[in-house]
Design an enzyme around this catalytic site. Structure first.
Site, mmCIF file in Angstrom:
data_model
loop_
_atom_site.group_PDB
_atom_site.id
_atom_site.type_symbol
_atom_site.label_atom_id
_atom_site.label_comp_id
_atom_site.label_asym_id
_atom_site.label_seq_id
_atom_site.Cartn_x
_atom_site.Cartn_y
_atom_site.Cartn_z
ATOM 1 N N PRO A 93 3.221 60.221 -34.447
ATOM 2 C CA PRO A 93 4.560 60.597 -34.185
ATOM 3 C C PRO A 93 5.010 60.018 -32.690
ATOM 4 O O PRO A 93 4.076 60.169 -31.807
ATOM 5 C CB PRO A 93 4.793 62.175 -34.281
ATOM 6 C CG PRO A 93 3.122 62.577 -34.162
ATOM 7 C CD PRO A 93 2.392 61.415 -34.510
ATOM 8 N N ASP A 115 -12.850 58.732 -37.368
ATOM 9 C CA ASP A 115 -13.817 57.642 -37.379
ATOM 10 C C ASP A 115 -14.170 56.794 -36.204
ATOM 11 O O ASP A 115 -14.637 55.772 -36.168
ATOM 12 C CB ASP A 115 -13.748 56.673 -38.783
ATOM 13 C CG ASP A 115 -12.140 55.892 -38.316
ATOM 14 O OD1 ASP A 115 -11.372 56.310 -37.263
ATOM 15 O OD2 ASP A 115 -12.150 55.057 -39.217
ATOM 16 N N HIS A 149 0.198 70.761 -26.183
ATOM 17 C CA HIS A 149 0.874 70.178 -25.097
ATOM 18 C C HIS A 149 1.034 71.506 -24.080
ATOM 19 O O HIS A 149 1.903 71.456 -23.423
ATOM 20 C CB HIS A 149 2.207 69.586 -25.675
ATOM 21 C CG HIS A 149 2.253 68.318 -26.107
ATOM 22 N ND1 HIS A 149 3.451 67.723 -26.645
ATOM 23 C CD2 HIS A 149 1.221 67.490 -26.160
ATOM 24 C CE1 HIS A 149 2.902 66.717 -27.046
ATOM 25 N NE2 HIS A 149 1.815 66.368 -26.829
ATOM 26 N N THR A 150 0.220 72.292 -23.984
ATOM 27 C CA THR A 150 -0.105 73.365 -23.142
ATOM 28 C C THR A 150 -0.725 72.837 -21.836
ATOM 29 O O THR A 150 -0.712 73.563 -20.737
ATOM 30 C CB THR A 150 -0.736 74.707 -23.480
ATOM 31 O OG1 THR A 150 -0.768 75.558 -22.551
ATOM 32 C CG2 THR A 150 -2.111 74.371 -24.064
ATOM 33 N N HIS A 170 -5.339 61.027 -31.850
ATOM 34 C CA HIS A 170 -5.049 59.634 -32.169
ATOM 35 C C HIS A 170 -5.963 59.055 -33.066
ATOM 36 O O HIS A 170 -5.778 58.402 -33.631
ATOM 37 C CB HIS A 170 -4.717 58.967 -30.866
ATOM 38 C CG HIS A 170 -3.478 59.329 -30.457
ATOM 39 N ND1 HIS A 170 -2.718 58.401 -29.460
ATOM 40 C CD2 HIS A 170 -2.691 60.533 -30.172
ATOM 41 C CE1 HIS A 170 -1.377 58.872 -29.114
ATOM 42 N NE2 HIS A 170 -1.488 60.128 -29.498
ATOM 43 N N ASP A 219 3.357 71.474 -19.197
ATOM 44 C CA ASP A 219 3.434 73.136 -18.989
ATOM 45 C C ASP A 219 3.624 73.286 -17.397
ATOM 46 O O ASP A 219 2.743 73.339 -16.741
ATOM 47 C CB ASP A 219 2.357 74.048 -19.333
ATOM 48 C CG ASP A 219 2.498 75.288 -19.176
ATOM 49 O OD1 ASP A 219 3.478 75.897 -18.847
ATOM 50 O OD2 ASP A 219 1.456 76.195 -19.454
ATOM 51 N N SER A 237 -12.221 55.181 -34.585
ATOM 52 C CA SER A 237 -11.474 53.838 -34.568
ATOM 53 C C SER A 237 -10.750 53.540 -33.330
ATOM 54 O O SER A 237 -10.588 52.560 -32.915
ATOM 55 C CB SER A 237 -10.714 53.548 -35.627
ATOM 56 O OG SER A 237 -9.564 54.492 -36.002
ATOM 57 N N ASP A 273 -3.131 77.957 -23.053
ATOM 58 C CA ASP A 273 -2.655 79.327 -23.461
ATOM 59 C C ASP A 273 -1.396 79.195 -24.169
ATOM 60 O O ASP A 273 -1.086 77.941 -24.615
ATOM 61 C CB ASP A 273 -2.212 79.973 -21.976
ATOM 62 C CG ASP A 273 -1.397 79.276 -21.223
ATOM 63 O OD1 ASP A 273 -0.643 78.229 -21.570
ATOM 64 O OD2 ASP A 273 -1.294 79.527 -19.813
HETATM 65 C C1 HEM Z 1 3.510 66.368 -32.694
HETATM 66 C C2 HEM Z 1 3.772 65.318 -32.192
HETATM 67 C C3 HEM Z 1 3.375 64.825 -30.964
HETATM 68 C C4 HEM Z 1 3.900 63.770 -30.230
HETATM 69 C C5 HEM Z 1 5.397 63.317 -30.338
HETATM 70 C C6 HEM Z 1 3.274 63.632 -29.065
HETATM 71 C C7 HEM Z 1 3.655 62.716 -28.129
HETATM 72 C C8 HEM Z 1 2.743 62.678 -26.624
HETATM 73 C C9 HEM Z 1 3.349 61.798 -25.554
HETATM 74 C C10 HEM Z 1 4.622 60.946 -25.523
HETATM 75 C C11 HEM Z 1 2.502 62.265 -24.755
HETATM 76 C C12 HEM Z 1 2.529 61.424 -23.257
HETATM 77 C C13 HEM Z 1 1.600 60.440 -23.211
HETATM 78 C C14 HEM Z 1 1.726 59.553 -22.174
HETATM 79 O O1 HEM Z 1 2.343 59.571 -20.925
HETATM 80 O O2 HEM Z 1 0.825 58.654 -21.861
HETATM 81 C C15 HEM Z 1 1.515 62.805 -25.039
HETATM 82 C C16 HEM Z 1 0.458 63.670 -24.325
HETATM 83 C C17 HEM Z 1 -0.644 64.370 -24.905
HETATM 84 N N1 HEM Z 1 -0.738 64.966 -26.016
HETATM 85 FE FE1 HEM Z 1 0.638 64.643 -27.644
HETATM 86 N N2 HEM Z 1 2.062 64.358 -29.116
HETATM 87 C C18 HEM Z 1 2.088 65.125 -30.301
HETATM 88 C C19 HEM Z 1 1.211 66.099 -30.615
HETATM 89 C C20 HEM Z 1 -0.177 66.194 -30.079
HETATM 90 C C21 HEM Z 1 -1.393 66.759 -31.037
HETATM 91 C C22 HEM Z 1 -1.419 67.098 -32.244
HETATM 92 C C23 HEM Z 1 -2.160 67.132 -29.717
HETATM 93 C C24 HEM Z 1 -3.821 67.240 -29.791
HETATM 94 C C25 HEM Z 1 -4.051 68.237 -30.689
HETATM 95 C C26 HEM Z 1 -1.762 66.241 -28.520
HETATM 96 C C27 HEM Z 1 -2.370 66.386 -27.580
HETATM 97 C C28 HEM Z 1 -1.689 65.652 -26.072
HETATM 98 C C29 HEM Z 1 -2.266 66.052 -24.885
HETATM 99 C C30 HEM Z 1 -3.332 67.134 -24.480
HETATM 100 C C31 HEM Z 1 -1.556 65.231 -24.041
HETATM 101 C C32 HEM Z 1 -1.623 64.964 -22.588
HETATM 102 C C33 HEM Z 1 -2.578 63.783 -22.145
HETATM 103 C C34 HEM Z 1 -2.846 63.215 -21.016
HETATM 104 O O3 HEM Z 1 -2.723 64.188 -19.850
HETATM 105 O O4 HEM Z 1 -3.304 62.337 -20.616
HETATM 106 N N3 HEM Z 1 -0.409 65.855 -28.799
HETATM 107 N N4 HEM Z 1 1.732 63.266 -26.408
#
Ligand code: HEM
Ligand SMILES: *[C@@H]1O[C@H](CO)[C@@H](O)[C@H](O)[C@H]1NC(C)=O
Ligand SMILES: *[C@@H]1O[C@H](CO)[C@@H](O)[C@H](O)[C@H]1NC(C)=O
Length: 329
Positions: free
Chosen positions: A160, A72, A190-191, A64, A239, A74, A247
């Site tokens: 996104p 940066d 999202h693993t 983010h 997961d 931010s 993984d």
């Molecule tokens: C491809 C588009 C992506 C979308 C639409 C997306 C969306 C989301 C959403 C909606 C959540 C849940 C947030 C919450 O409940 O507060 C989430 C969590 C998460 N996202 Fe993504 N994400 C994307 C890509 C990524 C990328 C590129 C990464 C890291 C390289 C990432 C890492 C994570 C992680 C690790 C969590 C879990 C965080 C936690 O447990 O607090 N995501 N994401």
């Protein structure tokens, strides 16, 4: 006789590199903070002992950060009315967590090597360490980022959303110079970690106003999710198989129609999409996933702030440094 004449040029060149931070280097802190990786690893390992989502929170903050005005720091700036319009108030950052862990890392780093490591670098290196400590690959992180003195809340619309179609996901990644392979690889984060139910309960029944469940959501898994979502605010593992491990299970889940978010499942289930074959490749071959994940993380970590924004090494990751007297003049 040549060296004394060359020396001033070298100094000027070095200053220019630092000022524009045009080029990140794995050795950036080698002299000024050789113990950096160990200091960060200690704090991340400690955080993981009491919070099995610590790693997930840190890598999400880095993502983010990088998608809004480059990497940066931010995303970490808190609101200061009339001065800082915090990105934390942008909808995609509602409920983002882990700033407390970043504070702990920053204070450990400041004790070890004061004033030299930016918060943006801390997010980058703690992401790598988080992945490694969760069973994922190790890699050398390019460093030397500066922290911005501004936030860009409107820029959070670059991020996104969970109900985005593949077309939307691709275009938001393309806007950052990231292609379909980067999209699939980085989504593999999202693993681990969790998502709150309101991001996906819309898939259960009247999906997209069709009067039916999302056909790309496994019905057995759907009913499991329904039971887990006792409230819309409940958090569910991305997961279901290995919820804290880094993984390739994310990709096998997608093949089994067990992607948690619509945006996850789109990567596999969109008809005729180029991403389907990439999902299958990563599901079959963890080395292929890890190798690409490292490349894509470095690519994302290289996203630069727009030219001309004021930057610094922040003392406190949540606010800009106090302006020195001579800066006001
Ligand atoms: C491809 C588009 C992506 C979308 C639409 C997306 C969306 C989301 C959403 C909606 C959540 C849940 C947030 C919450 O409940 O507060 C989430 C969590 C998460 N996202 Fe993504 N994400 C994307 C890509 C990524 C990328 C590129 C990464 C890291 C390289 C990432 C890492 C994570 C992680 C690790 C969590 C879990 C965080 C936690 O447990 O607090 N995501 N994401
Ligand atoms: C904020 O982000 C948007 C979207 O990326 C960009 O167009 C705009 O120039 C940014 N504003 C500043 C002040 O950096
Ligand atoms: C949802 O419905 C809209 C309008 O009918 C359509 O354009 C969009 O592609 C649909 N989304 C999904 C994921 O099916």
């Amino acid at each position: 006789m040549a060296p004394p004449k060359l020396a001033p040029f070298l100094v000027v060149a070095a200053l220019m590199l630092r000022a524009s931070h045009a080029h990140l280097s794995p050795f950036f802190h080698a002299k000024t903070c050789p113990q950096l990786p160990f200091v960060v690893a200690n704090v991340v390992a400690q955080a993981l002992q009491t919070d099995d989502r610590a790693a997930a929170k840190l890598i999400r903050l880095h993502f983010h950060d990088c998608f809004v005005n480059g990497c940066d720091g931010s995303v970490l700036l808190e609101d200061v009315p009339g001065v800082i319009d915090s990105e934390l108030n942008g909808p995609p950052n509602g409920g983002i967590q882990g700033l407390d862990i970043v504070d702990n890392i920053k204070s450990a780093v400041e004790s070890a090597c004061p004033g030299v490591v930016s918060c943006a670098d801390i997010l980058a290196i703690s992401s790598q360490i988080s992945v490694f400590l969760s069973g994922g690959p190790i890699w050398v992180v390019p460093l030397g980022r500066k922290d911005s003195r501004i936030a860009n809340r409107t820029g959070t619309s670059n991020l996104p959303g969970p109900s985005e179609t593949l077309v939307g996901l691709k275009s938001k990644f393309a806007a950052q110079g990231l292609d379909s392979t980067d999209l699939v690889a980085l989504s593999g984060a999202h693993t681990f970690g969790r998502a709150r139910c309101f991001f996906f309960t819309g898939r259960f029944d009247n999906f997209n106003n069709t009067g039916r469940p999302d056909p790309t959501l496994n019905p057995v898994y759907r009913e499991q999710l329904r039971r887990l979502c006792t409230t819309q605010q409940a958090r569910v593992n991305f997961d279901p198989i290995t919820p804290t491990k880094f993984d390739k299970a994310y990709y096998t889940n997608l093949i089994n129609l067990k992607g948690l978010l619509q945006s996850d499942q789109e990567l596999f289930s969109t008809p005729r999409a180029d991403t389907t074959a990439i999902v299958k490749d990563f599901a079959a071959n963890e080395v292929a996933f890890f190798t690409q994940f490292v490349k894509s993380m470095i690519k994302m970590g290289n996203l630069k702030p727009p030219p001309g924004i004021r930057s610094e090494i922040r003392q406190n990751c949540r606010r800009v440094n106090p302006v020195k007297a001579y800066d006001i003049m």
